[in-house]
Design a protein around this motif. Sequence first.
Motif, mmCIF file in Angstrom:
data_model
loop_
_atom_site.group_PDB
_atom_site.id
_atom_site.type_symbol
_atom_site.label_atom_id
_atom_site.label_comp_id
_atom_site.label_asym_id
_atom_site.label_seq_id
_atom_site.Cartn_x
_atom_site.Cartn_y
_atom_site.Cartn_z
ATOM 1 N N GLN A 196 47.153 67.403 32.352
ATOM 2 C CA GLN A 196 48.489 66.827 32.170
ATOM 3 C C GLN A 196 49.016 66.119 33.414
ATOM 4 O O GLN A 196 50.231 65.993 33.597
ATOM 5 C CB GLN A 196 49.469 67.920 31.732
ATOM 6 N N ASN A 197 48.142 65.626 34.249
ATOM 7 C CA ASN A 197 48.572 64.889 35.438
ATOM 8 C C ASN A 197 48.949 63.465 35.003
ATOM 9 O O ASN A 197 48.219 62.495 35.201
ATOM 10 C CB ASN A 197 47.433 64.863 36.469
ATOM 11 N N TRP A 198 50.135 63.351 34.408
ATOM 12 C CA TRP A 198 50.490 62.112 33.711
ATOM 13 C C TRP A 198 50.827 60.961 34.660
ATOM 14 O O TRP A 198 50.693 59.797 34.280
ATOM 15 C CB TRP A 198 51.637 62.360 32.739
ATOM 16 N N TYR A 199 51.213 61.247 35.889
ATOM 17 C CA TYR A 199 51.434 60.164 36.844
ATOM 18 C C TYR A 199 50.106 59.460 37.168
ATOM 19 O O TYR A 199 50.067 58.237 37.347
ATOM 20 C CB TYR A 199 52.057 60.688 38.131
ATOM 21 N N GLN A 240 38.337 63.344 33.952
ATOM 22 C CA GLN A 240 38.734 64.738 33.840
ATOM 23 C C GLN A 240 37.587 65.629 33.376
ATOM 24 O O GLN A 240 37.466 66.786 33.784
ATOM 25 C CB GLN A 240 39.918 64.858 32.870
ATOM 26 N N SER A 249 47.644 72.009 31.213
ATOM 27 C CA SER A 249 48.649 72.215 32.257
ATOM 28 C C SER A 249 48.553 71.081 33.275
ATOM 29 O O SER A 249 47.610 70.296 33.265
ATOM 30 C CB SER A 249 48.467 73.565 32.947
ATOM 31 N N ASP A 250 49.550 71.030 34.156
ATOM 32 C CA ASP A 250 49.589 69.956 35.141
ATOM 33 C C ASP A 250 49.120 70.451 36.507
ATOM 34 O O ASP A 250 48.605 71.569 36.627
ATOM 35 C CB ASP A 250 50.987 69.336 35.216
ATOM 36 N N GLU A 251 49.356 69.603 37.538
ATOM 37 C CA GLU A 251 48.826 69.919 38.866
ATOM 38 C C GLU A 251 49.555 71.074 39.550
ATOM 39 O O GLU A 251 49.099 71.560 40.591
ATOM 40 C CB GLU A 251 48.876 68.674 39.757
ATOM 41 N N GLN A 256 47.234 72.795 42.397
ATOM 42 C CA GLN A 256 45.884 72.285 42.599
ATOM 43 C C GLN A 256 45.420 72.393 44.045
ATOM 44 O O GLN A 256 44.219 72.527 44.314
ATOM 45 C CB GLN A 256 45.778 70.845 42.109
ATOM 46 N N ASN A 389 58.821 65.516 27.793
ATOM 47 C CA ASN A 389 57.562 64.886 28.204
ATOM 48 C C ASN A 389 56.444 64.941 27.160
ATOM 49 O O ASN A 389 55.470 65.707 27.305
ATOM 50 C CB ASN A 389 57.054 65.447 29.523
ATOM 51 N N LYS A 392 52.559 64.595 28.262
ATOM 52 C CA LYS A 392 51.713 65.748 28.576
ATOM 53 C C LYS A 392 51.061 66.297 27.313
ATOM 54 O O LYS A 392 49.860 66.617 27.291
ATOM 55 C CB LYS A 392 52.536 66.832 29.263
ATOM 56 N N THR A 396 46.929 66.474 26.473
ATOM 57 C CA THR A 396 46.238 67.701 26.086
ATOM 58 C C THR A 396 45.581 67.551 24.721
ATOM 59 O O THR A 396 44.437 67.983 24.520
ATOM 60 C CB THR A 396 47.224 68.882 26.078
#
Length: 423
Positions: A196-199, A240, A249-251, A256, A389, A392, A396
């Motif tokens: 989910q690292n959407w940036y 990925q 999930s995100d960073e 991370q 959001n 994200k 996923t």
Amino acid sequence: MKLRLLAGVSALVAVAGLSACSSSGSDDGDPGSGGKTAIDVWLMRDSVSDAFQKEFEKGFEAAHPDIDVRVQVQEWDGIGEKVTAALASNDAPDVIETGNTQVAQLAQSGGLLDLSDKVDELGGKDWLKGLAEPGAWDGKQYGIPYYAANRVVIYRKDLFAKAGVDASAIKTREQWIAATRKLNKGAEQGIYLPGQNWYTLAGFVWDEGGDLATKSGDTWKGTLDTPEALRGMEFYQRLQALGKGPKDSDEAQPPQAEVMAKGQVAQVVSTPGGANVVLQNNPALKGKLGFFPIPGKTAATPGAVFIGGSDLVVPTVSQHHDAAYTFIKELTGDAWQKKLAVAMSYVPNKTTLASAVSGDPGAAAMAVGAPVGHATPNTPGWAAVEAKNPIKDYMTAVLAGGDPAREAKKASEAITSAMNSGS
């Protein structure tokens, strides 16, 4: 924006009933300051160090003995509500540092001074677009670019050397994929990239000529389902899959940098400050971390990145517009921008100043990508998108095997609904 996480901006409460003022407001001396004009300035935590603040204030007041600067450092938590309340009062500070993507909401309320007539004098033609564009609203410039930060690749020099990979030779996305596959043969993970690292996804979408949303007339529409945006997601999916990052999930979950510190992770995508967190968790990696810009589709252009950072704004209710502008002109001018960039490892606000950070590997890598950086869609309605959001959830769903076109259409519809209901 808050640089350590480059987090999305929370929705701000709209301010009503504020009338616009001319930028030619007069400044009356403050009797409590020995006849000087005293200005109050809000700067955010970690935007300047104590040493830089003292140096700047001393230099500024020596050059402008008629102005007394009173800097108050603000915390990021709760700052949206605090700024909103200040703009609605008769006791606002004279200059406020605000996240670059917050400016549209504040300007829409009528709470900010129009500084369009100052752009040329401030060297606006050289500003980073990722700071300048979100600082404008409805064709007028309210936010003056202050500093920037963006994502780069943080890598393990030892693991790259062991795999025979030369980081300096990675100039394209396909070369990045090939190098990561090679790294997987000797490392636990060639790359750790959470689902989910959407940036980071946004950068790939921009590389392909797509966007998160576009505007037609007065209506915004989510555009993750365009062919360009789908190609960006396809590349994210390929990259990925070369690591063991979670798909849901995100960073930040788990952090991370902590994952990189604990294991044989060859790369993460992060702001350079993430390297400090890695070292805090594993001091044995000192001297083993390096940086390179996110690669682009071709070697001629680095990868597009999300630009985080801050702009400086002047509340309309300030009684000292001229002195406030003088402060902004100095702090965003070339001389102090170079000093700030070196002191804080930031990217300067102008493309012409990138060489100022040539001696800082992390900042230098950021400076390569910054000129092709973007911000999120410039509208107050974007805050409603980030609140839930759907990007994200879309990522996923695709990474878990869902049909990209179908999932992108659902996400685009959710973005459209949120942006137009939240405007």
